[in-house]
Design a protein around this motif. Structure first.
Motif, mmCIF file in Angstrom:
data_model
loop_
_atom_site.group_PDB
_atom_site.id
_atom_site.type_symbol
_atom_site.label_atom_id
_atom_site.label_comp_id
_atom_site.label_asym_id
_atom_site.label_seq_id
_atom_site.Cartn_x
_atom_site.Cartn_y
_atom_site.Cartn_z
ATOM 1 N N ARG A 264 0.806 -1.227 0.031
ATOM 2 C CA ARG A 264 -0.101 -0.175 0.058
ATOM 3 C C ARG A 264 0.928 1.243 0.035
ATOM 4 N NH1 ARG A 264 0.360 -1.883 5.010
ATOM 5 N NH2 ARG A 264 -1.171 -3.552 4.763
ATOM 6 N N VAL A 265 0.353 2.161 -0.749
ATOM 7 C CA VAL A 265 1.008 3.448 -0.918
ATOM 8 C C VAL A 265 -0.026 4.588 -0.301
ATOM 9 C CG1 VAL A 265 2.296 5.361 -2.311
ATOM 10 C CG2 VAL A 265 2.991 3.049 -2.363
ATOM 11 N N LEU A 266 0.246 5.216 0.609
ATOM 12 C CA LEU A 266 -0.625 6.190 1.201
ATOM 13 C C LEU A 266 -0.237 7.736 0.563
ATOM 14 C CD1 LEU A 266 -1.063 5.305 4.843
ATOM 15 C CD2 LEU A 266 -2.246 4.514 2.931
ATOM 16 N N MET A 267 -0.974 8.524 -0.358
ATOM 17 C CA MET A 267 -0.819 9.725 -1.092
ATOM 18 C C MET A 267 -1.695 10.668 -0.318
ATOM 19 S SD MET A 267 -0.100 8.946 -5.056
ATOM 20 C CE MET A 267 0.892 7.581 -5.518
ATOM 21 N N ALA A 268 -1.072 11.734 0.466
ATOM 22 C CA ALA A 268 -1.981 12.667 0.992
ATOM 23 C C ALA A 268 -1.418 14.140 1.211
ATOM 24 C CB ALA A 268 -2.301 12.146 2.451
ATOM 25 N N GLY A 269 -2.078 14.943 1.555
ATOM 26 C CA GLY A 269 -1.190 16.206 1.638
ATOM 27 C C GLY A 269 -1.901 17.429 0.800
ATOM 28 N N ALA A 270 -2.339 16.878 -0.452
ATOM 29 C CA ALA A 270 -3.020 17.690 -1.440
ATOM 30 C C ALA A 270 -3.730 16.501 -2.450
ATOM 31 C CB ALA A 270 -1.894 18.176 -2.352
ATOM 32 N N PRO A 271 -4.633 17.017 -2.951
ATOM 33 C CA PRO A 271 -5.514 16.343 -4.125
ATOM 34 C C PRO A 271 -4.460 15.612 -4.941
ATOM 35 C CG PRO A 271 -6.444 18.360 -3.974
ATOM 36 C CD PRO A 271 -5.083 18.611 -3.267
ATOM 37 N N VAL A 272 -4.859 14.323 -5.275
ATOM 38 C CA VAL A 272 -3.980 13.503 -6.069
ATOM 39 C C VAL A 272 -4.512 12.932 -7.562
ATOM 40 C CG1 VAL A 272 -2.768 10.980 -6.255
ATOM 41 C CG2 VAL A 272 -3.337 12.029 -3.883
ATOM 42 N N PRO A 273 -3.432 13.632 -8.506
ATOM 43 C CA PRO A 273 -4.340 13.474 -9.765
ATOM 44 C C PRO A 273 -4.301 11.955 -10.128
ATOM 45 C CG PRO A 273 -2.114 14.940 -9.681
ATOM 46 C CD PRO A 273 -2.329 14.128 -8.424
ATOM 47 N N ALA A 274 -5.430 11.662 -10.840
ATOM 48 C CA ALA A 274 -5.685 10.186 -11.312
ATOM 49 C C ALA A 274 -4.741 9.765 -12.276
ATOM 50 C CB ALA A 274 -6.962 10.216 -12.254
ATOM 51 N N GLN A 275 -3.855 10.604 -13.113
ATOM 52 C CA GLN A 275 -2.823 10.375 -13.950
ATOM 53 C C GLN A 275 -1.606 9.811 -13.160
ATOM 54 O OE1 GLN A 275 -3.073 9.869 -17.103
ATOM 55 N NE2 GLN A 275 -0.957 9.404 -17.384
ATOM 56 N N LEU A 276 -1.364 10.214 -12.257
ATOM 57 C CA LEU A 276 -0.344 9.831 -10.910
ATOM 58 C C LEU A 276 -0.717 8.363 -10.550
ATOM 59 C CD1 LEU A 276 2.252 10.014 -9.665
ATOM 60 C CD2 LEU A 276 0.997 11.377 -7.807
ATOM 61 N N ILE A 277 -1.817 8.228 -10.076
ATOM 62 C CA ILE A 277 -2.440 7.000 -9.588
ATOM 63 C C ILE A 277 -1.977 5.965 -10.756
ATOM 64 C CG2 ILE A 277 -4.351 5.446 -8.794
ATOM 65 C CD1 ILE A 277 -5.165 8.196 -7.600
ATOM 66 N N ARG A 278 -2.649 6.109 -11.887
ATOM 67 C CA ARG A 278 -2.691 5.451 -13.058
ATOM 68 C C ARG A 278 -1.300 4.904 -13.283
ATOM 69 N NH1 ARG A 278 -5.415 8.287 -16.122
ATOM 70 N NH2 ARG A 278 -7.239 7.336 -15.567
ATOM 71 N N GLU A 279 -0.256 5.738 -13.398
ATOM 72 C CA GLU A 279 0.914 5.556 -13.553
ATOM 73 C C GLU A 279 1.881 4.664 -12.395
ATOM 74 O OE1 GLU A 279 2.840 9.190 -14.668
ATOM 75 O OE2 GLU A 279 1.750 9.578 -16.338
ATOM 76 N N PHE A 280 1.322 5.156 -11.332
ATOM 77 C CA PHE A 280 2.014 4.521 -10.267
ATOM 78 C C PHE A 280 1.680 2.907 -10.046
ATOM 79 C CE2 PHE A 280 3.637 4.075 -5.892
ATOM 80 C CZ PHE A 280 4.844 4.771 -6.115
ATOM 81 N N LYS A 281 0.222 2.756 -10.339
ATOM 82 C CA LYS A 281 -0.138 1.364 -10.388
ATOM 83 C C LYS A 281 0.797 0.286 -11.276
ATOM 84 C CE LYS A 281 -4.027 0.151 -9.475
ATOM 85 N NZ LYS A 281 -4.703 -0.813 -8.225
ATOM 86 N N GLU A 282 1.371 0.873 -12.321
ATOM 87 C CA GLU A 282 2.296 0.021 -12.988
ATOM 88 C C GLU A 282 3.626 -0.203 -12.168
ATOM 89 O OE1 GLU A 282 2.797 2.007 -16.649
ATOM 90 O OE2 GLU A 282 0.812 2.162 -17.210
ATOM 91 N N VAL A 283 4.083 0.645 -11.251
ATOM 92 C CA VAL A 283 5.115 0.674 -10.634
ATOM 93 C C VAL A 283 5.124 -0.237 -9.486
ATOM 94 C CG1 VAL A 283 6.768 2.045 -9.214
ATOM 95 C CG2 VAL A 283 5.977 3.029 -11.380
ATOM 96 N N ILE A 284 3.759 -0.414 -8.799
ATOM 97 C CA ILE A 284 3.668 -1.234 -7.503
ATOM 98 C C ILE A 284 2.594 -2.479 -8.208
ATOM 99 C CG2 ILE A 284 4.218 0.349 -5.941
ATOM 100 C CD1 ILE A 284 0.985 1.023 -5.513
ATOM 101 N N PRO A 285 3.123 -3.446 -8.866
ATOM 102 C CA PRO A 285 2.293 -4.409 -9.275
ATOM 103 C C PRO A 285 1.368 -5.255 -8.276
ATOM 104 C CG PRO A 285 4.531 -5.143 -9.526
ATOM 105 C CD PRO A 285 4.606 -3.972 -9.121
#
Length: 558
Positions: free
Chosen positions: A286-307
């Motif tokens: 699990r990766v928790l991203m917080a502190g500001a709104p998280v762009p969907a594109q970042l989530i989409r790209e990061f999903k490839e990094v954490i299979p």
């Protein structure tokens, strides 16, 4: 009714008993051959022994139950063992962000009136150079090699009873980032910390034995209670955006990290590095991203990094954390397209045990809403102020009664709601959406413009890194404008290039009804952002720059 005993310090001796040889903390020493990081390591048993020894040493230095103690140490071993030592004593650690700037930092010290200063040599020097804010300090404890050498780790000193603090006793004072105002000390009670640990463990299904790399130092304090190993990241906590992504990636891969927290700005840099070097991080669950709104594109790209993992976007504030959470999978499947159209950022459903509502925002703010019967709750889909109550909602700001009165609403049973200061709404599925900070909305007559809703439209431009909504002119009759931070190498040079860029932005604005009236654009090379996450834009600072009549002056400030 018997008082409820609560103190998170009790978790460390428990885990030391159950898993004495498990690794509690690894703090980086240096990078050796092949990029491998050498660590200074402590087991749970060793960390408990050092916390006990530190508690005895601090007690001998004048620290007692209830002592207000300013903690100025580096993240890692010292921060964890000293904080647990203070909790064992029932003392009250005061923790202030190190990078908020000297003036703000000194104001926080003056406000909190610490009785004891525990700090590294630099902290001791600062306290001597600026004696005024430190006037309340009665004892100073220098942390360094001498302090470590004085720790008695013999078996005869291996036990120290944890203070029998009650759930509503003051546990710590943590300062807000001050992103839309002056930083304020938030009073945390022992019961609130225990509730946070319980909620995080249950919601994210955290198991003992996991490995965490927290890119916000304060989050490392939860790990002994969760039975997780803490990997201290190689980064400057006062300047997190300067992080070298290769160091974080190496730490994750070398230590088989399963959990990590950081702002979207940090994860964007790490994601970019992994994609550039064709790397994945298969150990991350699990990766928790917080502190500001998280762009969907970042989530989409990061999903490839954490299979083998999932992205989560918890939402809350220093005064009430956590409030809601949402998985990256749900964002990509259901809400991302709506966010691009300017509907706001979906932050998910409330944690079990937390109650979140949307309160009507009056055209003229009343300032203080004393009782809950004055709350006008809005129906689904209508934007208002987010308020919350539950076991992690703090009750007061430290020594700021007027600020406390403005932020809290009391129920007849003495429970209270916290006014988060964010604007949003609830959808038909029970999810909450963030539309922006109340202080940063732009009011133009009968029309209200929300930062998150407007900026999302213009952020889609391929040459735009991010944008900021500001208001020009008189309050209540503002003219909405967008300040643009172009991507690297895309800053318009010359009047013609700027006009072309503006026309493209104007065309984007015409695609949505709520941005069609925005016709004014400015270009700014580097946005001012918060210290804590390096993600929250200081829109009010930008408004002061571009709201001035002397535009040439604002050009010089770029």
């Amino acid at each position: 009714m018997e008082a409820q005993i609560a103190n998170v310090a009790r978790f460390l001796p428990e885990i030391a008993r159950l898993n004495p040889n498990g690794v509690a903390v690894r703090a980086p020493l240096k990078t050796v051959a092949g990029g491998v990081i050498a660590y200074d390591e402590r087991t749970f048993a060793a960390m408990e022994a050092e916390a006990v020894a530190a508690a005895r040493l601090l007690e001998a230095s004048g620290v007692r139950r209830g002592t207000r103690t300013l903690l100025m140490v580096r993240p890692g071993l010292d921060l964890i063992r000293l904080t647990f030592a203070l909790f064992k004593l029932g003392a009250v650690p005061i923790i202030i962000d190190p990078g908020m700037g000297l003036k703000s930092f000194l104001n926080c010290v003056r406000q909190s009136q610490p009785e004891v200063l525990i700090g590294i040599p630099l902290a001791q020097v600062v306290s001597r150079l600026f004696p005024g804010p430190f006037r309340s300090v009665l004892h100073r404890v220098a942390v360094g090699k001498r302090f470590s050498a004085q720790l008695d780790l013999s078996s005869k000193s291996a036990h120290f009873p944890v203070a029998q603090t009650q759930a509503d006793d003051l546990a710590a004072i943590l300062f807000t980032s001050g992103s839309t105002g002056s930083p304020k000390g938030v009073c945390y009670e022992h019961g609130m910390f225990e509730a946070q640990v319980r909620m995080l463990r249950e919601h994210y299904r955290i198991q003992p034995g996991e490995v965490d790399l927290p890119m916000l130092p304060i989050f490392a304090l939860f790990n002994p209670a969760l039975g997780m190993t803490t990997i201290v990241p190689q980064m400057n906590p006062s300047r997190p955006a300067t992080v070298v992504p290769a160091c974080i990636v190496q730490a994750i891969r070398q230590n088989q990290v399963t959990n990590s927290f950081g702002s979207p700005v940090l994860w964007r840099k790490i994601c970019g590095y992994c994609r550039e070097h064709n790397l994945t991080l298969p150990s991350l669950k699990r990766v928790l991203m917080a502190g500001a709104p998280v762009p969907a594109q970042l989530i989409r790209e990061f999903k490839e990094v954490i299979p083998n993992g999932e992205v989560h976007t918890p939402y809350g504030a220093t005064e009430c954390l956590p409030l809601t959470s949402m998985s990256g999978a749900e964002i990509l499947a259901e809400t991302a397209v709506l966010s691009l159209a300017g509907r706001g950022a979906c932050v998910g459903r409330a944690f079990p045990g937390m109650e979140v509502r949307i309160m009507r925002v009056e055209p003229v703010e009343p300032g203080v809403v004393e009782r809950s019967d004055a709350i006008r709750t809005l129906p689904t889909g209508e934007v208002g102020e987010i308020i919350a109550r539950g076991p992690v909602v703090t009750k007061a700001y430290d020594k700021l009664p007027a600020e406390t009165a403005r932020a809290k609403i009391y129920e007849a049973d003495d429970s209270l709601w916290h006014r988060v200061g964010d604007l949003g709404y609830q959808d038909n599925s029970g999810r909450f959406w963030f539309c922006g900070r109340k202080a940063e909305r732009v009011v133009s007559g009968d029309t209200i413009y929300y930062t998150e809703c407007c900026e999302a439209v213009f952020n889609q431009h391929p040459r735009v890194a991010r944008t900021a909504l500001i208001g020009l002119g008189s309050p209540g009759q503002h003219t909405p404008a967008i300040v643009v931070e172009p991507r690297a190498g895309e800053f318009p040079t010359g009047k013609a290039a700027q006009q072309r860029f503006e026309q493209e932005l104007l065309a984007l604005g015409q695609t949505q009804s709520h941005t069609r009236a925005i016709h004014t654009f400015f270009f700014h090379k580097h946005f001012p952002v918060d210290v804590r996450h390096n993600a929250k834009i200081h829109r009010l600072k930008l408004a002061r720059v571009y709201g001035a009549s002397d535009i040439l002056k604002s050009q010089e400030m770029r």
